[in-house]
Design a protein around this motif. Structure first.
Motif, PDB file in Angstrom:
ATOM      1  N   ARG A 157       0.862  -1.197   0.000  1.00 52.95           N
ATOM      2  CA  ARG A 157       0.000   0.000   0.000  1.00 52.95           C
ATOM      3  C   ARG A 157       0.893   1.240   0.000  1.00 52.95           C
ATOM      4  O   ARG A 157       1.849   1.312   0.774  1.00 52.95           O
ATOM      5  CB  ARG A 157      -0.898   0.034   1.258  1.00 52.95           C
ATOM      6  CG  ARG A 157      -1.940  -1.045   1.250  1.00 52.95           C
ATOM      7  CD  ARG A 157      -2.844  -0.948   2.461  1.00 52.95           C
ATOM      8  NE  ARG A 157      -3.546  -2.211   2.649  1.00 52.95           N
ATOM      9  CZ  ARG A 157      -4.280  -2.513   3.712  1.00 52.95           C
ATOM     10  NH1 ARG A 157      -4.433  -1.638   4.681  1.00 52.95           N
ATOM     11  NH2 ARG A 157      -4.867  -3.688   3.804  1.00 52.95           N
ATOM     12  N   ARG A 200     -14.849   0.346   9.406  1.00 53.64           N
ATOM     13  CA  ARG A 200     -13.886  -0.256   8.466  1.00 53.64           C
ATOM     14  C   ARG A 200     -14.039   0.422   7.097  1.00 53.64           C
ATOM     15  O   ARG A 200     -15.104   0.879   6.732  1.00 53.64           O
ATOM     16  CB  ARG A 200     -14.057  -1.770   8.327  1.00 53.64           C
ATOM     17  CG  ARG A 200     -14.120  -2.481   9.648  1.00 53.64           C
ATOM     18  CD  ARG A 200     -12.774  -2.962  10.151  1.00 53.64           C
ATOM     19  NE  ARG A 200     -12.096  -3.834   9.245  1.00 53.64           N
ATOM     20  CZ  ARG A 200     -10.802  -3.705   8.939  1.00 53.64           C
ATOM     21  NH1 ARG A 200     -10.088  -2.737   9.437  1.00 53.64           N
ATOM     22  NH2 ARG A 200     -10.219  -4.566   8.143  1.00 53.64           N
ATOM     23  N   ALA A 260      -3.936  -0.702  15.140  1.00 58.81           N
ATOM     24  CA  ALA A 260      -4.713  -1.894  14.769  1.00 58.81           C
ATOM     25  C   ALA A 260      -3.775  -3.063  14.506  1.00 58.81           C
ATOM     26  O   ALA A 260      -2.807  -2.941  13.762  1.00 58.81           O
ATOM     27  CB  ALA A 260      -5.546  -1.612  13.532  1.00 58.81           C
ATOM     28  N   VAL A 261      -4.076  -4.176  15.146  1.00 58.87           N
ATOM     29  CA  VAL A 261      -3.193  -5.336  15.013  1.00 58.87           C
ATOM     30  C   VAL A 261      -3.846  -6.404  14.136  1.00 58.87           C
ATOM     31  O   VAL A 261      -3.221  -6.971  13.237  1.00 58.87           O
ATOM     32  CB  VAL A 261      -2.895  -5.917  16.416  1.00 58.87           C
ATOM     33  CG1 VAL A 261      -2.134  -7.221  16.289  1.00 58.87           C
ATOM     34  CG2 VAL A 261      -2.109  -4.924  17.246  1.00 58.87           C
ATOM     35  N   LEU A 262      -5.113  -6.680  14.426  1.00 68.62           N
ATOM     36  CA  LEU A 262      -5.839  -7.722  13.692  1.00 68.62           C
ATOM     37  C   LEU A 262      -7.235  -7.169  13.427  1.00 68.62           C
ATOM     38  O   LEU A 262      -7.867  -6.641  14.339  1.00 68.62           O
ATOM     39  CB  LEU A 262      -5.889  -8.985  14.550  1.00 68.62           C
ATOM     40  CG  LEU A 262      -6.570 -10.237  13.996  1.00 68.62           C
ATOM     41  CD1 LEU A 262      -5.976 -11.499  14.626  1.00 68.62           C
ATOM     42  CD2 LEU A 262      -8.069 -10.233  14.150  1.00 68.62           C
ATOM     43  N   GLY A 295       5.639   0.979  12.305  1.00 67.12           N
ATOM     44  CA  GLY A 295       4.463   0.100  12.241  1.00 67.12           C
ATOM     45  C   GLY A 295       3.653   0.251  10.967  1.00 67.12           C
ATOM     46  O   GLY A 295       2.636  -0.405  10.802  1.00 67.12           O
ATOM     47  N   ARG A 296       4.092   1.165  10.064  1.00 67.46           N
ATOM     48  CA  ARG A 296       3.367   1.302   8.791  1.00 67.46           C
ATOM     49  C   ARG A 296       4.363   1.322   7.646  1.00 67.46           C
ATOM     50  O   ARG A 296       5.226   2.191   7.581  1.00 67.46           O
ATOM     51  CB  ARG A 296       2.528   2.569   8.786  1.00 67.46           C
ATOM     52  CG  ARG A 296       1.632   2.629   7.566  1.00 67.46           C
ATOM     53  CD  ARG A 296       0.465   3.548   7.783  1.00 67.46           C
ATOM     54  NE  ARG A 296       0.888   4.930   7.606  1.00 67.46           N
ATOM     55  CZ  ARG A 296       0.155   5.989   7.955  1.00 67.46           C
ATOM     56  NH1 ARG A 296      -1.011   5.823   8.522  1.00 67.46           N
ATOM     57  NH2 ARG A 296       0.602   7.196   7.752  1.00 67.46           N
ATOM     58  N   TYR A 297       4.230   0.334   6.788  1.00 66.02           N
ATOM     59  CA  TYR A 297       5.169   0.156   5.693  1.00 66.02           C
ATOM     60  C   TYR A 297       4.414   0.090   4.374  1.00 66.02           C
ATOM     61  O   TYR A 297       3.208  -0.130   4.355  1.00 66.02           O
ATOM     62  CB  TYR A 297       5.979  -1.144   5.907  1.00 66.02           C
ATOM     63  CG  TYR A 297       6.568  -1.209   7.287  1.00 66.02           C
ATOM     64  CD1 TYR A 297       7.720  -0.487   7.588  1.00 66.02           C
ATOM     65  CD2 TYR A 297       5.949  -1.927   8.314  1.00 66.02           C
ATOM     66  CE1 TYR A 297       8.250  -0.485   8.873  1.00 66.02           C
ATOM     67  CE2 TYR A 297       6.466  -1.929   9.595  1.00 66.02           C
ATOM     68  CZ  TYR A 297       7.607  -1.205   9.872  1.00 66.02           C
ATOM     69  OH  TYR A 297       8.118  -1.197  11.141  1.00 66.02           O
ATOM     70  N   ARG A 305       3.582  -5.664  12.556  1.00 59.64           N
ATOM     71  CA  ARG A 305       3.153  -4.979  13.786  1.00 59.64           C
ATOM     72  C   ARG A 305       3.187  -5.913  14.978  1.00 59.64           C
ATOM     73  O   ARG A 305       3.636  -5.548  16.058  1.00 59.64           O
ATOM     74  CB  ARG A 305       1.741  -4.445  13.622  1.00 59.64           C
ATOM     75  CG  ARG A 305       1.787  -3.022  13.159  1.00 59.64           C
ATOM     76  CD  ARG A 305       0.431  -2.410  13.064  1.00 59.64           C
ATOM     77  NE  ARG A 305       0.445  -1.504  11.937  1.00 59.64           N
ATOM     78  CZ  ARG A 305      -0.604  -0.897  11.460  1.00 59.64           C
ATOM     79  NH1 ARG A 305      -1.777  -1.095  12.019  1.00 59.64           N
ATOM     80  NH2 ARG A 305      -0.489  -0.095  10.437  1.00 59.64           N
ATOM     81  N   PHE A 307      -4.184 -10.142  10.183  1.00 62.82           N
ATOM     82  CA  PHE A 307      -3.347  -9.376  11.107  1.00 62.82           C
ATOM     83  C   PHE A 307      -2.039  -9.013  10.430  1.00 62.82           C
ATOM     84  O   PHE A 307      -1.612  -9.670   9.479  1.00 62.82           O
ATOM     85  CB  PHE A 307      -3.119 -10.103  12.447  1.00 62.82           C
ATOM     86  CG  PHE A 307      -2.274 -11.356  12.409  1.00 62.82           C
ATOM     87  CD1 PHE A 307      -0.897 -11.309  12.234  1.00 62.82           C
ATOM     88  CD2 PHE A 307      -2.878 -12.600  12.599  1.00 62.82           C
ATOM     89  CE1 PHE A 307      -0.130 -12.466  12.239  1.00 62.82           C
ATOM     90  CE2 PHE A 307      -2.117 -13.768  12.605  1.00 62.82           C
ATOM     91  CZ  PHE A 307      -0.734 -13.692  12.414  1.00 62.82           C
ATOM     92  N   GLY A 308      -1.439  -7.930  10.900  1.00 60.93           N
ATOM     93  CA  GLY A 308      -0.163  -7.477  10.360  1.00 60.93           C
ATOM     94  C   GLY A 308       0.966  -8.173  11.101  1.00 60.93           C
ATOM     95  O   GLY A 308       1.096  -8.031  12.315  1.00 60.93           O
TER      96      GLY A 308
HETATM   97  P1  AMP Z   1      -6.454  -3.843   7.066  1.00 55.46           P
HETATM   98  O1  AMP Z   1      -6.459  -4.754   5.871  1.00 55.46           O
HETATM   99  O2  AMP Z   1      -6.152  -2.414   6.739  1.00 55.46           O
HETATM  100  O3  AMP Z   1      -7.606  -4.032   7.967  1.00 55.46           O
HETATM  101  O4  AMP Z   1      -5.206  -4.307   7.909  1.00 55.46           O
HETATM  102  C1  AMP Z   1      -5.174  -5.479   8.685  1.00 55.46           C
HETATM  103  C2  AMP Z   1      -3.923  -5.432   9.512  1.00 55.46           C
HETATM  104  O5  AMP Z   1      -2.772  -5.366   8.658  1.00 55.46           O
HETATM  105  C3  AMP Z   1      -3.810  -4.176  10.366  1.00 55.46           C
HETATM  106  O6  AMP Z   1      -4.485  -4.359  11.560  1.00 55.46           O
HETATM  107  C4  AMP Z   1      -2.319  -4.048  10.550  1.00 55.46           C
HETATM  108  O7  AMP Z   1      -1.874  -4.886  11.588  1.00 55.46           O
HETATM  109  C5  AMP Z   1      -1.775  -4.545   9.239  1.00 55.46           C
HETATM  110  N1  AMP Z   1      -1.449  -3.436   8.327  1.00 55.46           N
HETATM  111  C6  AMP Z   1      -2.279  -2.754   7.502  1.00 55.46           C
HETATM  112  N2  AMP Z   1      -1.618  -1.815   6.806  1.00 55.46           N
HETATM  113  C7  AMP Z   1      -0.329  -1.888   7.196  1.00 55.46           C
HETATM  114  C8  AMP Z   1       0.864  -1.181   6.833  1.00 55.46           C
HETATM  115  N3  AMP Z   1       0.863  -0.223   5.917  1.00 55.46           N
HETATM  116  N4  AMP Z   1       2.021  -1.521   7.454  1.00 55.46           N
HETATM  117  C9  AMP Z   1       2.034  -2.510   8.376  1.00 55.46           C
HETATM  118  N5  AMP Z   1       0.960  -3.209   8.743  1.00 55.46           N
HETATM  119  C10 AMP Z   1      -0.206  -2.913   8.172  1.00 55.46           C
END
Ligand code: AMP
Length: 419
Positions: free
Chosen positions: A112, A258, A280-282, A119-121, A310, A306-307
């Motif tokens: 993305r 969401r 957000a973790v999961l 924690g955001r990549y 993270r 889940f990420g």
């Molecule tokens: P989502 O699909 O956005 O609901 O993301 C589900 C999980 O993926 C989140 O709760 C994070 O733990 C992880 N996640 C989402 N985007 C990122 C990001 N850019 N970098 C790291 N982890 C992410």
């Protein structure tokens, strides 16, 4: 010439991080198998249409986060930003509707274009499950219990809270949309630019805006729970009752919606207070319309992801990997012998490293550096006599050991005994 570097938001992963990722994946794989999930691997590259048709025109992913490009043949492709759409595509393409109820799990990199921070990549790793073909709240409960169990087994529940909401069925959302838009129109001047642009297209998203001005408007907004149809209400009540019976603590968060179009009914996020703003973790929810919207048979579904990155940052310290044995051969003949000896020790299950070059001092230094518990010094003369010198690096004690007994002696001396 400038030095080549990783693309912004992407990382090389090393030792400790990889060990954490492996541990998380192994724990999660073991747990999801207890629930009967089978692994599915879908390609990282998918046709752009898959995400354009499933995630929604106003979602953050579609509007500003997709790695979207034309390949050399002119096809529009996307590096997958999430896993559910790919699973739904595979389900339709492979005609899997006969196999429902179907439980699938996936893992792997997602992409993305977001502003990178701790924690955001831009390339991150997700592990996710999807339960397809079950319309009852039992399915929501089973996937929630499964996610909860993974977090528990990883030892991270202490800092984590489950936030839960329902966004109801289509009819609930249609009713609520009108009520919400009517209210938001009365406070239009206080809304952020982003929210103003969502007002017509996707007003529900305004509920989870992080903008302080939006938040104070949202604080007095009518509640979605008051627009639920009796069916949607009963569905959510069943989920809540089940969670209580399972003793899974949760908080109802009226503003959790969401960001993606495909969600309905239950939506949830396990968040942590230990990772700053990326909390957000999961996260996941129910997506009853997705497979039909993509051209497949009507198939309800519920799942989460889940990420891994993270969770790796949250994980308590892992137990250290076993200390190796360092072979220190002196001379060419000994080097040959060391290669064979190393294989024998590995066959016996001992982690073994060979000092490749340098004199005795240099090789002993390397043995120290890699944290070896014993250095096995192999000299040509002693080799001929069938013995080696073993130095226990924890105590500094050195002794001669017959080659024939070496495997047994090294196995009998676990790391702690040699200290
Ligand atoms: P989502 O699909 O956005 O609901 O993301 C589900 C999980 O993926 C989140 O709760 C994070 O733990 C992880 N996640 C989402 N985007 C990122 C990001 N850019 N970098 C790291 N982890 C992410």
């Amino acid at each position: 010439m400038s030095q080549l570097q990783t693309v912004r938001g992407t990382r090389d992963l090393f030792q400790d991080t990889n060990q954490r990722h492996r541990f998380i994946e192994a724990t999660a794989s073991r747990v999801v198998e207890l629930y009967g999930f089978d692994e599915i691997q879908t390609p990282i590259l998918e046709p752009a249409g898959l995400f354009l048709r499933s995630l929604g025109d106003t979602s953050d992913i579609v509007t500003k986060q997709m790695y979207l490009f034309k390949d050399l043949g002119g096809d529009e492709l996307v590096l997958r930003p999430e896993g559910t759409a790919g699973v739904a595509r595979a389900f339709i393409q492979e005609g899997m509707s006969q196999l429902t109820p179907l439980k699938l799990f996936y893992r792997g990199p997602m992409f993305r274009y977001e502003r990178p921070q701790k924690g955001r990549y831009r390339q991150f790793h997700q592990f996710g499950v999807e339960l397809l073909g079950v319309e009852k709240p039992q399915a929501d409960l089973e996937v929630l219990a499964c996610g909860y169990r993974i977090l528990k087994e990883l030892g991270v529940l202490g800092s984590i809270t489950l936030h839960l909401n329902t966004i109801g069925d289509e009819a609930s959302r249609t009713t609520y949309r009108d009520v919400l838009v009517a209210y938001l129109n009365t406070r239009k001047s206080e809304l952020s630019q982003d929210s103003l642009s969502r007002l017509e297209k996707n007003p529900l998203r305004i509920l989870d805006s992080k903008d302080p001005g939006d938040r104070s408007v949202v604080a007095s907004a009518p509640k979605l729970s008051d627009s639920l149809t009796p069916e949607a209400k009963a569905f959510f009540t069943a989920v809540l009752t089940g969670l209580k019976a399972l003793e899974i603590p949760f908080i109802i968060d009226d503003n959790l919606v969401r960001g993606l179009d495909y969600y309905c009914h239950t939506v949830f996020e396990f968040t942590t207070d230990a990772l700053g703003s990326q909390n957000a973790v999961l996260a996941g929810g129910r997506f009853d319309g997705l497979i039909k919207d993509l051209g497949g048979p009507e198939t309800p579904g519920v799942g989460w992801a889940f990420g891994i990155d993270r969770l790796a940052e949250l994980l308590p310290n892992l137990t250290a990997s076993p200390q190796p044995i360092a072979l220190v051969p002196l001379g060419e003949e000994a080097e040959q012998a060391a290669l064979l000896l190393a294989e024998k020790l590995r066959t016996a299950g001992l982690k073994t490293d060979i000092g490749y070059s340098g004199n005795l001092a240099k090789r002993m230094k390397r043995a120290d550096k890699i944290g070896a518990r014993a250095a096995v010094i192999i000299g040509s003369n002693e080799l001929a006599a069938g013995i080696v010198q073993v130095k226990w690096l924890g105590t500094g004690v050195q002794e001669s050991i017959a080659l024939s007994e070496l495997g047994t002696r090294l196995t009998q001396f676990p790391a702690s005994a040699s200290k």
